[in-house]
Design a protein around this motif. Sequence first.
Motif, mmCIF file in Angstrom:
data_model
loop_
_atom_site.group_PDB
_atom_site.id
_atom_site.type_symbol
_atom_site.label_atom_id
_atom_site.label_comp_id
_atom_site.label_asym_id
_atom_site.label_seq_id
_atom_site.Cartn_x
_atom_site.Cartn_y
_atom_site.Cartn_z
ATOM 1 N N GLY A 88 0.787 -1.228 0.000
ATOM 2 C CA GLY A 88 0.000 0.000 0.000
ATOM 3 C C GLY A 88 0.821 1.282 0.000
ATOM 4 O O GLY A 88 0.297 2.361 0.223
ATOM 5 N N THR A 89 2.130 1.141 -0.279
ATOM 6 C CA THR A 89 2.949 2.356 -0.279
ATOM 7 C C THR A 89 3.270 2.820 -1.698
ATOM 8 O O THR A 89 3.932 3.834 -1.885
ATOM 9 C CB THR A 89 4.275 2.135 0.474
ATOM 10 O OG1 THR A 89 4.876 0.949 -0.027
ATOM 11 C CG2 THR A 89 4.055 2.029 1.961
ATOM 12 N N GLY A 90 2.809 2.065 -2.704
ATOM 13 C CA GLY A 90 2.979 2.524 -4.085
ATOM 14 C C GLY A 90 3.992 1.770 -4.923
ATOM 15 O O GLY A 90 4.521 2.327 -5.883
ATOM 16 N N LYS A 91 4.251 0.520 -4.602
ATOM 17 C CA LYS A 91 5.181 -0.258 -5.437
ATOM 18 C C LYS A 91 4.566 -0.479 -6.823
ATOM 19 O O LYS A 91 5.192 -0.175 -7.836
ATOM 20 C CB LYS A 91 5.475 -1.624 -4.791
ATOM 21 C CG LYS A 91 6.229 -1.556 -3.504
ATOM 22 C CD LYS A 91 6.585 -2.917 -2.981
ATOM 23 C CE LYS A 91 5.380 -3.743 -2.626
ATOM 24 N NZ LYS A 91 4.585 -3.216 -1.514
ATOM 25 N N THR A 92 3.334 -0.994 -6.817
ATOM 26 C CA THR A 92 2.678 -1.259 -8.099
ATOM 27 C C THR A 92 2.416 0.060 -8.824
ATOM 28 O O THR A 92 2.534 0.132 -10.043
ATOM 29 C CB THR A 92 1.375 -2.046 -7.876
ATOM 30 O OG1 THR A 92 1.688 -3.194 -7.080
ATOM 31 C CG2 THR A 92 0.758 -2.500 -9.171
ATOM 32 N N TYR A 93 2.094 1.101 -8.059
ATOM 33 C CA TYR A 93 1.876 2.415 -8.666
ATOM 34 C C TYR A 93 3.144 2.885 -9.369
ATOM 35 O O TYR A 93 3.108 3.404 -10.484
ATOM 36 C CB TYR A 93 1.460 3.413 -7.591
ATOM 37 C CG TYR A 93 1.151 4.788 -8.122
ATOM 38 C CD1 TYR A 93 -0.075 5.073 -8.700
ATOM 39 C CD2 TYR A 93 2.101 5.808 -8.043
ATOM 40 C CE1 TYR A 93 -0.361 6.329 -9.189
ATOM 41 C CE2 TYR A 93 1.837 7.070 -8.526
ATOM 42 C CZ TYR A 93 0.596 7.326 -9.105
ATOM 43 O OH TYR A 93 0.330 8.570 -9.588
HETATM 44 P P1 ADP Z 1 1.629 -1.552 -3.270
HETATM 45 O O1 ADP Z 1 1.783 -2.102 -4.643
HETATM 46 O O2 ADP Z 1 2.915 -1.126 -2.661
HETATM 47 O O3 ADP Z 1 0.861 -2.447 -2.384
HETATM 48 P P2 ADP Z 1 -0.072 0.353 -4.599
HETATM 49 O O4 ADP Z 1 0.799 0.714 -5.719
HETATM 50 O O5 ADP Z 1 -1.158 -0.610 -4.888
HETATM 51 O O6 ADP Z 1 0.779 -0.204 -3.383
HETATM 52 O O7 ADP Z 1 -0.635 1.707 -3.982
HETATM 53 C C1 ADP Z 1 -1.694 1.786 -3.084
HETATM 54 C C2 ADP Z 1 -2.570 2.978 -3.408
HETATM 55 O O8 ADP Z 1 -1.866 4.197 -3.259
HETATM 56 C C3 ADP Z 1 -3.064 2.952 -4.834
HETATM 57 O O9 ADP Z 1 -4.411 3.305 -4.843
HETATM 58 C C4 ADP Z 1 -2.237 3.988 -5.538
HETATM 59 O O10 ADP Z 1 -2.956 4.600 -6.579
HETATM 60 C C5 ADP Z 1 -1.918 4.981 -4.426
HETATM 61 N N1 ADP Z 1 -0.590 5.616 -4.620
HETATM 62 C C6 ADP Z 1 0.582 5.050 -4.353
HETATM 63 N N2 ADP Z 1 1.605 5.888 -4.616
HETATM 64 C C7 ADP Z 1 1.050 7.031 -5.055
HETATM 65 C C8 ADP Z 1 1.581 8.286 -5.508
HETATM 66 N N3 ADP Z 1 2.890 8.531 -5.533
HETATM 67 N N4 ADP Z 1 0.702 9.225 -5.905
HETATM 68 C C9 ADP Z 1 -0.634 8.988 -5.881
HETATM 69 N N5 ADP Z 1 -1.182 7.834 -5.465
HETATM 70 C C10 ADP Z 1 -0.364 6.853 -5.060
#
Ligand code: ADP
Length: 744
Positions: free
Chosen positions: A106-111
């Motif tokens: 939930g910190t934005g790895k996939t993002y």
């Molecule tokens: P992870 O893959 O680390 O579990 P996600 O990529 O799924 O996390 O991110 C979780 C949520 O936070 C998603 O809804 C994503 O859109 C949002 N998010 C993450 N990083 C950012 C960013 N830099 N700016 C805007 N939204 C973000």
Amino acid sequence: MVQGAEAKMKGSASESVKVVVRCRPMNEQETAHGYTRVVDMDVDRGVVELRNVKAPETDPRKTFTFDAVYDWNSKQLELYDETFRPLVDSVLCGFNGTIFAYGQTGTGKTYTMEGIRDDPDQRGVIPNSFEHIFDHIARSINQQYLIRASYLEIYQEEIRDLLGKDQKKRLELKERPDTGVYVRDLQQFVCKSVNEIQHVMTVGNQNRAVGATNMNLHSSRSHAIFIITIECSEIDDKGKNHIRVGKLNLVDLAGSERQSKTGTVGERLKEATKINLSLSALGNVISALVDGKSTHIPYRDSKLTRLLQDSLGGNSKTIMVANIGPASYNYDETITTLRYANRAKNIQNKPKVNEDPKDAILKEYQQELARLKAQLSQKGVKKKKKKKATDEGEEEEEEEEEEDADSEALLQQERELEVEKDRILNDQHMIEEEKERYLTEIKHKEAEMVAAKDAQEKLLNRIKTMESKLLCGGKNIIDHTNEQQRALQQRKQEILEQKKREREMLQLLEKEEESSCEIASTFSSLQAEVEAKTRKLKKLFAKLQSVKQEMADLHEEFCRDRVDLQHTQNVLTRELKLKALIIENFISPEEKRKILSRAYFDEDEDVWKVRPVVRQTSGGTLKRPVSSASRRPTSEYAKMQASVDHNPRYKGENIMVVELDPAVRTTRDWEGPVVAPRVSAALEAALRPLDEDLNIDASLATLNHSQAVKSTRKTKGKFKSGLRPPTQLPDSSMYPKSRGLVPK
Ligand code: ADP
Ligand code: MG
């Protein structure tokens, strides 16, 4: 790529893993709950500061310095251009490259890696790299490219090919001395455009979701790796063909948060321990690489570290993106992530250009193409045109002409055959047989020609498909624009380089300041000296305190880890004891011994296996064991009883002797119908054979016509009148008498 930069890249010997930190913005929930932000970022200096809300205000903040940091305002493209573009450029030049996204769920790895596909501003590294790669190819000159893509997932220490047909199949890791570790049978798709490679990724993502009941949970526990292999061939000044192969690994790691192990058993526990295995193995590898003492790096401890062995301390350029969350409740995880990332900074890699490797597919393609073209030119009819090629462009032109000439010749032949056929058909002087013969011959020729045409077409098609897979630049776009775009890109890159250098300088300056500037200063008075020294002392004391604090933190973390591990160990021991109990009490020692002697550990797959039983067939064909005297071991008493008594109890077989039971009759004998006596008598009479002579007295007939003819039978029985009326015989006078031959 600019030639100068390329040359510079080739020369680099050793470089450290680049680590950047990215903090996502507060999400709605966090704001709604009123959490405070505990992360501060100085983007210019590349510094992250962390406040602990639980600790007293006076405690110093935790500070970490990285190659670059990106705060909540950072844009995807900015990140790409500054950090990832240079790496992808290197891969286009033949280096291996890896981008990891590490951090809590939930910190934005996939993002960061994928982003939001439909929004061009929010696309992540992977889609941006697709654009970058194909743009680069379109702008290249005198280069040929072959792009392949694969997509795999590691879940519970099992590798799944996300592009494979059979999603239940698990792949194995293999090692070859020349190319290193690879995944056996992993699908690779040749991609000719951005759309095609994007489609590959979509298919993989769909497959990834199919196996998972809860995608969020699944993605936080599995590692996804998208692999792009770029092969590039270029002819050097001396006319020699060189092939360079770069491999780009794009890794979205599993969530780094501590798996809560309390109360987990069975599958869940297995899952938790296995995920920790891959991630903790990654941590162990990083530690071993940077502590400078370890001679053994534990790559073999997990699938992930084995597969990415080159990316950590090997032949690869590597970037790690550490993703963190800003809110206070994530403090512990955030600081763990930052420590992890801080350690990874010190890994030294030795990237080099992979030039002319033995297993380059591009080379095979080129050779195959050359072979097919040669085959085509042999097939074609004698060429009329012969032109000497001076350079490549003209050569291509000539080839096309040759192809045209081939089909032209075939057409000509066809026309000639048609004319010949007409001539034969219209020839009045030829005899029919001869005509037939000629026509069959022509038919044969026609069939041959059709086959030749078919073969030629097939060959041409094959060449076309193969050629379409090899990508060249500078075809569709006007060179001038290309030139401008290249220059623009270069300028942009220079600016970014400059920015990076500034940041590095700032970091260096800070370090210098701390150590040397005060020593150099001279003191005007004793008082000034005391003041300066006190200041320095204070600074050093603060530093000492922060180091002490860090040590305490680390110790605490270590203790927590140990408690966790102990807990896992306890649960596993308990399971082991249960298994031991079952084995001791319910499996015979003989069986246990047999199984133990056959069991072996498969290092590659990391599992115990049982060898199949090998039969000893040296004594010919094996027979079923039988008892010596009777078919079954029997007592004397039983034998005696069996001979005198028919009690089945003493029989060798469980067969009872029983009499056949006659079946109850279900039919009756046939009885004719009951006939009245009169009817039956009449029938009898009627059925009596008429074997007696019939004497007819016709004398009376002449006298009396009306008198009935009396017939008598030499009867055996009585004739019963009334049933059959006496036959009316004609009077003899009724017939005309013969008059003989009378003259007229
Ligand atoms: P992870 O893959 O680390 O579990 P996600 O990529 O799924 O996390 O991110 C979780 C949520 O936070 C998603 O809804 C994503 O859109 C949002 N998010 C993450 N990083 C950012 C960013 N830099 N700016 C805007 N939204 C973000
Ligand atoms: Mg994710």
